[in-house]
Design a protein around this motif. Structure first.
Motif: not given
Ligand SMILES: *Cc1c(COP(=O)(O)O)cnc(C)c1O
Length: 359
Positions: A95-98, A100-106, A121-127, A147-157
């Protein structure tokens, strides 16, 4: 008093709730809990005494920096202290990793189905969650993920082995994937079941992270080490990431009991890993028996097996419960069954054999 309730963040609407594995029925006939991937062995004697001693002073706050545990981990895994961060279970660290890296728009990406904490934990962050379906063989589809990585990708599990399927990502495919991930995107290798891996082609995330600054590894004391109830896990990551984790962690989140028990567990590793070895033997036995009964069971490197039962999932779980075994159903998809003590596994195998006749 006003009619309206306090304003809450809109992102919280519709967050799925984490479903803990059902407990075994109290007072029933032999009732076994194979629903939470816990270690069936009771705490080791030395670890128990250490925790009891720490309990003597729970009027005090714990060591906030987890000094003893951090030193032990740095030593054990040959990593600098600055590359370590602890948390309330590895879910707390995730949860701290998300955060620390991701918020709305990410965007936060992970395979699906995978660990049920990721969407929460992704939804809590707003990402935004980007879920990439597993392959037909229930394995991470790393090409599709790249292939699914975009400009907005911040974290991949990357959950390795994957919960709930037990399947793994091997060295060559992981390296190929990491080569495709932009260096400013964090890849988190969630290795909650690392100690159960026997396939030599599955890389140790700690070796992978060393020369890749955008890779972090998550480990936990909850599964192999049998400390699920004490809530302690950790991350190994390069300095800016690990420092961010130490900043965002809940202050005093890891209790002194948990810290001391974790240190004692690392020191009792030979005995603990012997128990893991027994569970791995049981895993082979359960897997082979299920295959012999005619089931399709993905190869597993974790302490659980996965049966894709589709619309018979709930019926199967009910049939298991009838014989005193609680499993973890994902309705409409499949059942995850933790490898337990031999008696529990025997009951499960018998229930599975009976159930096959109804398919
Ligand atoms: C069990 C599990 C964890 C660890 O949970 P804790 O919070 O450390 O108890 C993390 N990731 C996965 C995939 C798991 O299955």
């Amino acid at each position: 008093m006003s009619e309206t309730s306090p304003k809450l963040r809109a992102e919280l609407d519709g967050i799925p709730t984490y479903k803990p594995g059902k407990p075994a029925a109290a007072g029933g006939p032999a009732a076994y809990k194979l629903s939470s991937n816990e270690n069936p062995y009771p705490p080791l004697p030395g670890v128990m005494e250490t925790a009891m001693a720490a309990a003597q002073s729970f009027n005090r706050y714990p060591d906030m920096a987890c000094t003893g545990l951090m030193n032990e981990l740095a030593d054990r895994f040959s990593v600098p202290l600055a590359h370590l961060a602890t948390g309330t279970g590895s879910v707390g660290v995730a949860q701290s990793l998300v955060q620390s890296t991701s918020g709305p728009g990410d965007e936060v990406m992970y395979a699906w189905r995978s660990f049920e904490a990721y969407p929460i934990i992704t939804q809590i962050s707003g990402a935004k969650a980007v879920q990439v379906p597993l392959t037909a063989g229930e394995v991470h589809d790393l090409d599709a993920m790249a292939d699914a990585i975009s400009e907005r990708t911040r974290l991949i599990f990357v959950c390795n082995p994957n919960n709930p399927t037990g399947t793994v990502v091997r060295r060559a495919e992981l390296e190929r994937f990491l080569d495709r991930v932009p260096s400013d995107v964090l890849v988190v290798l969630d290795e909650a079941y690392r100690e159960f891996i026997r396939d030599p082609e599955v890389p140790d995330g700690i070796e992978v992270y060393r020369d890749r600054p955008n890779v972090a590894v998550l480990r936990t004391f909850s599964k192999a080490y049998g400390l699920a109830g004490l809530r302690v896990g950790f991350a190994i990551a390069h300095e800016p990431v690990a420092a961010a984790l130490r900043k965002t962690a809940v202050p005093f989140g890891v209790t002194q009991l948990a810290q001391d028990a974790a240190v004692a567990s690392l020191r009792a590793e030979d005995e603990l890993l012997g128990r893991v070895g027994s569970l791995v033997c049981e895993r082979s036995r359960v897997h082979e028996s299920l295959v012999k009964q005619g089931w399709t069971v993905p190869e597993t490197q974790a302490n659980f097996v996965w049966l894709r039962l589709g619309d018979r999932t709930v019926d199967f779980a009910a049939a298991c419960e009838q014989v005193g075994v609680v499993v973890r159903p994902f309705p409409g998809e499949g059942v995850r069954i933790t490898i337990g003590e031999p008696e529990a596994n025997d009951l499960l195998l018998r229930a599975a054999e009976e159930f096959r006749k109804t398919l």
